[in-house]
Design an enzyme around this catalytic site. Structure first.
Site, PDB file in Angstrom:
ATOM      1  N   ALA A  25      40.412  43.517  33.360  1.00  0.00           N
ATOM      2  CA  ALA A  25      40.349  44.969  33.557  1.00  0.00           C
ATOM      3  C   ALA A  25      39.913  44.807  35.041  1.00  0.00           C
ATOM      4  O   ALA A  25      39.287  44.064  35.570  1.00  0.00           O
ATOM      5  CB  ALA A  25      39.406  45.627  32.637  1.00  0.00           C
ATOM      6  N   GLY A  28      35.826  50.168  39.478  1.00  0.00           N
ATOM      7  CA  GLY A  28      35.559  50.639  40.624  1.00  0.00           C
ATOM      8  C   GLY A  28      34.753  49.728  41.680  1.00  0.00           C
ATOM      9  O   GLY A  28      34.750  49.876  42.872  1.00  0.00           O
ATOM     10  N   ALA A  30      34.287  46.027  40.444  1.00  0.00           N
ATOM     11  CA  ALA A  30      34.690  44.738  40.264  1.00  0.00           C
ATOM     12  C   ALA A  30      35.862  44.628  39.504  1.00  0.00           C
ATOM     13  O   ALA A  30      36.350  45.562  38.905  1.00  0.00           O
ATOM     14  CB  ALA A  30      33.391  43.934  39.694  1.00  0.00           C
ATOM     15  N   THR A  31      36.553  43.292  39.115  1.00  0.00           N
ATOM     16  CA  THR A  31      37.310  43.030  38.329  1.00  0.00           C
ATOM     17  C   THR A  31      37.016  41.933  37.393  1.00  0.00           C
ATOM     18  O   THR A  31      36.086  40.955  37.727  1.00  0.00           O
ATOM     19  CB  THR A  31      38.790  42.366  39.086  1.00  0.00           C
ATOM     20  N   LYS A  47      32.859  38.558  35.868  1.00  0.00           N
ATOM     21  CA  LYS A  47      32.974  39.840  36.708  1.00  0.00           C
ATOM     22  C   LYS A  47      33.028  39.453  38.207  1.00  0.00           C
ATOM     23  O   LYS A  47      31.840  39.141  38.476  1.00  0.00           O
ATOM     24  CB  LYS A  47      31.924  40.850  36.175  1.00  0.00           C
ATOM     25  N   ASP A 143      25.231  54.112  33.213  1.00  0.00           N
ATOM     26  CA  ASP A 143      26.939  54.594  33.323  1.00  0.00           C
ATOM     27  C   ASP A 143      27.378  54.277  31.831  1.00  0.00           C
ATOM     28  O   ASP A 143      28.395  53.390  31.721  1.00  0.00           O
ATOM     29  CB  ASP A 143      27.522  53.623  34.246  1.00  0.00           C
TER      30      ASP A 143
END
Length: 664
Positions: A25, A28, A30-31, A47, A143
């Protein structure tokens, strides 16, 4: 022609350990990749922070917070929390290694439509259980959204990204004056002030619950700024507005979780979890098994007409975009000037409604012109509000920042307070013992010296109380070793391995000495040692048989042994009054103060002396010797007749007595 984009991290070995296998995935900040941990041979999620977040001064601050928040998240140990294994930097790559959860997330489950009431409450319970573990150790997620609620292949829920939203928010708010987060799930206090408490997470769970029960968020298709306005100025709509068969008890739960006033919500996830469990217990099975019908898709935005401004295309932002930006404090009233007319603006929604009403009240005005006027007015107000808001944010508002003074650490409390006051900062103080920093001096600060802090912010000073002193318990000497050790540990002391010492008076296991005075004050890290009795010392029993009474007692006393006597016994071998036997025997091992039992000789026993007068000398000697007597023969005139005429002892006499015979 199709363009293929290759991720440069695929196939790479991060930090010489994590082999990147596939991209899972991208968000905004990190990948997320699936990777193989070569060292431990397990599948993990890695991550990787986006490189642009680490650029410049703000980037360095973000990397620091990224690491700090990762360490804080790693403190959590709960089956409902995605475990954090490792964090580090490989060149320009800042990464976080986490538990890999095969499956989907709540967003994926919601794509199939609303959940049953039972499943929605089950997911809420699992999310709140994970959040409760975080709240107990002082962590707020910040979050909570469907993308961070992972669901494994068995349907179990795991919450991801604890604490990481804080690192993003702190840095981006410093740099841009915005609050990052998914607007649909942000509590009002986050939008208006940027503040977060455990009740902030409870608000987000309330929004999740509404979405799971109804299949959609309350304000589909509206721009993020308008959604934020709803959260701040309007009560959250109850689920029964969309799903009429949901009862008042469900509405009351969602309303409690999403109260605009944070003090009216459950204070933390533990309290919220109890409320969900209570609701689930009173709902009928039929209600629990029921799911709402999928919601109607939101109406499309109106198409542009010929009267729309040429070259202007209106696009409505998606409400559930991964990351939406809202200026902190946006809903404070601001005065802006537009077209030389001063307006007092609290939100773009108010201006839009006002202008729309004016347009509707003007008969004969072309519809296209009215639309143009509305859009131009909104645009002007937004630009003016944005300009003023940006200036206010960085000049006087929460976006104005300073740094924590460097001289606080080690300073006296008064000096530290004066330094903070000079910077316009508030101070909170907490007290804690410290082994190195003198009492009354600052040990640490939060934030640490040199870190950014809002100009009206608060710095927490941890002030030393000096070395923690503990009181040594009384009554240790004379107590049993186990009881004394337990008393010391209860008082906070470590107990060293005990010494032992021989003692004639204290039984084995009794405390003889303590390495520090009883009742004294000692530093908390003092290790106390006990000296414990091993009883009297061992000794070898001396030989006293044949000795007189006084000599035997002296020898035994010198060896530390006590003496007692048994009844005397007759003996033909040991003189009367001397030691006939001893117990223990010579050479045996005993302990000092042990008792040796002595038996004294009573001398030979008495016996009847045979009458041998008239017997021949041989017969007489034999009879007397058989009776235990010694015999002395005195022959008169040569003893021609060999007949005993006299014996000097008759009657009874001690065995061994010499009897003299006169023989003619």
């Amino acid at each position: 022609m199709a363009i293929t984009t290759t991720d440069p991290l695929l196939g790479r070995l991060v930090d010489g350990r994590y082999e990147i296998v596939a991209r899972v995935a991208r968000g905004g900040m990190a990948t997320v990749y699936r990777a193989q941990d070569r060292r431990l041979g397990r599948e993990v999620a890695v991550k990787v922070m986006h490189p642009h977040l680490a650029e410049g001064v703000e980037g360095a601050s973000f990397v620091s917070r990224f690491r700090r928040e990762a360490r804080a998240s790693a403190r959590l140990s709960h089956p409902g929390v995605v475990a954090v294994y490792d964090q580090g930097v490989d060149g320009a790559t800042s990464y976080l290694t986490m538990e890999y959860v095969p499956g989907t997330n709540l967003r994926g489950e919601l794509q199939a439509g609303p959940l049953t009431v039972d499943r929605a409450l089950d997911v809420a319970e699992q999310v709140l259980a994970a959040l409760s573990a975080a709240h107990r150790v002082g962590l707020v997620h910040r979050d909570v959204k469907p993308e961070n609620v992972l669901i494994d292949d068995d349907g179990q829920v795991k919450v991801a990204d604890f604490g990481l939203a804080r690192a993003v928010t702190e840095v981006t708010s410093t740099a841009t004056g915005t609050i990052l987060g998914t607007v649909a799930y942000l509590a009002p206090e986050v939008i208006t002030s940027g503040g977060c408490t455990p009740a902030t997470d409870v608000y987000a769970v309330g929004v999740l619950l509404h979405e799971m029960l109804t299949g959609s968020l309350p304000y589909p298709g509206e721009p993020p700024i308008q959604v934020a306005f709803h959260h701040v100025h309007e009560d959250f709509p109850p689920p029964s507005q969309r799903v009429d068969w949901l009862g008042a008890d469900v509405d009351e739960l969602v309303s409690a979780f999403t109260a605009r006033d944070a003090s009216r919500r459950p204070a933390h996830a533990g309290a919220a979890l109890a409320a969900v469990v209570g609701l689930r217990a009173v709902l009928d099975d039929a209600v629990l098994a029921r799911a709402a019908d999928p919601p109607e898709p939101p109406a499309p935005a109106p198409e542009a007409t010929d009267s729309s401004p040429e070259g202007i295309e209106t696009v409505e932002p998606a409400q559930d975009a991964a990351v939406d930006e809202i200026p902190a404090g946006f809903f404070a009233e601001v005065s802006v000037r537009a077209h030389d007319t001063e307006h007092l603006v609290t939100s773009p929604a108010r201006t839009l409604e006002h202008d729309s009403a004016d347009a509707a009240d003007s008969p004969g005005r072309p519809r296209g012109r009215r639309r143009l006027v509305v859009w131009l007015t909104v645009l002007t107000v937004l630009l003016g509000a944005g300009a003023y808001g940006t200036w206010w944010w960085f000049a006087d508002g929460p976006g104005a920042w300073t740094t924590v003074p460097a001289e606080l650490a080690g300073a006296t409390q008064d000096d530290a307070l004066a330094a903070l006051t000079a910077e316009g900062l508030e101070a909170d103080t907490v007290e804690a013992h410290d082994d190195d920093v003198p009492a009354g001096h600052v040990v640490t600060t939060d934030p640490v010296p040199g870190d950014p802090v809002r100009v009206d912010g608060t710095v927490t000073l941890s002030v030393s109380l000096g070395v923690l002193m503990l009181t040594v318990p009384d009554g240790l000497v004379g107590a049993e070793q186990d009881a004394a050790s337990a008393a010391l540990r209860e008082a906070g002391f470590a107990v060293d391995e005990a010494r032992t010492a021989y003692d004639d008076d204290a039984p084995a296991g009794e405390v003889l000495e303590v390495s520090v005075p009883e009742g004294s004050e000692q530093p908390h890290d003092t290790a106390v040692r006990l000296t414990v009795s091993d009883g009297p010392a061992p000794v070898r029993v001396p030989q006293v048989v044949g000795l007189g009474k006084d000599g035997a007692e002296s020898d035994l006393s010198d060896a530390g042994l006590a003496v007692e006597y048994s009844d005397p016994e007759h003996s033909t071998d040991v003189d009367e009054g001397r030691v006939l036997s001893q117990d223990p025997e010579q050479g045996a091992t005993a302990r000092r103060t042990d008792t040796v039992t002595l038996t004294l000789s009573a001398g030979p026993p008495d016996a009847e002396v045979p009458d041998v007068v008239g017997m021949s000398s041989e017969e007489a000697v034999g009879a007397l010797e058989d009776a235990g007597f010694d015999v002395d023969v005195n022959r008169y005139l040569g003893g021609l007749l060999d007949t005993v005429r006299f014996q000097d002892v008759d009657g009874t006499a001690a065995v061994g007595t010499t009897v003299t015979l006169t023989v003619w």
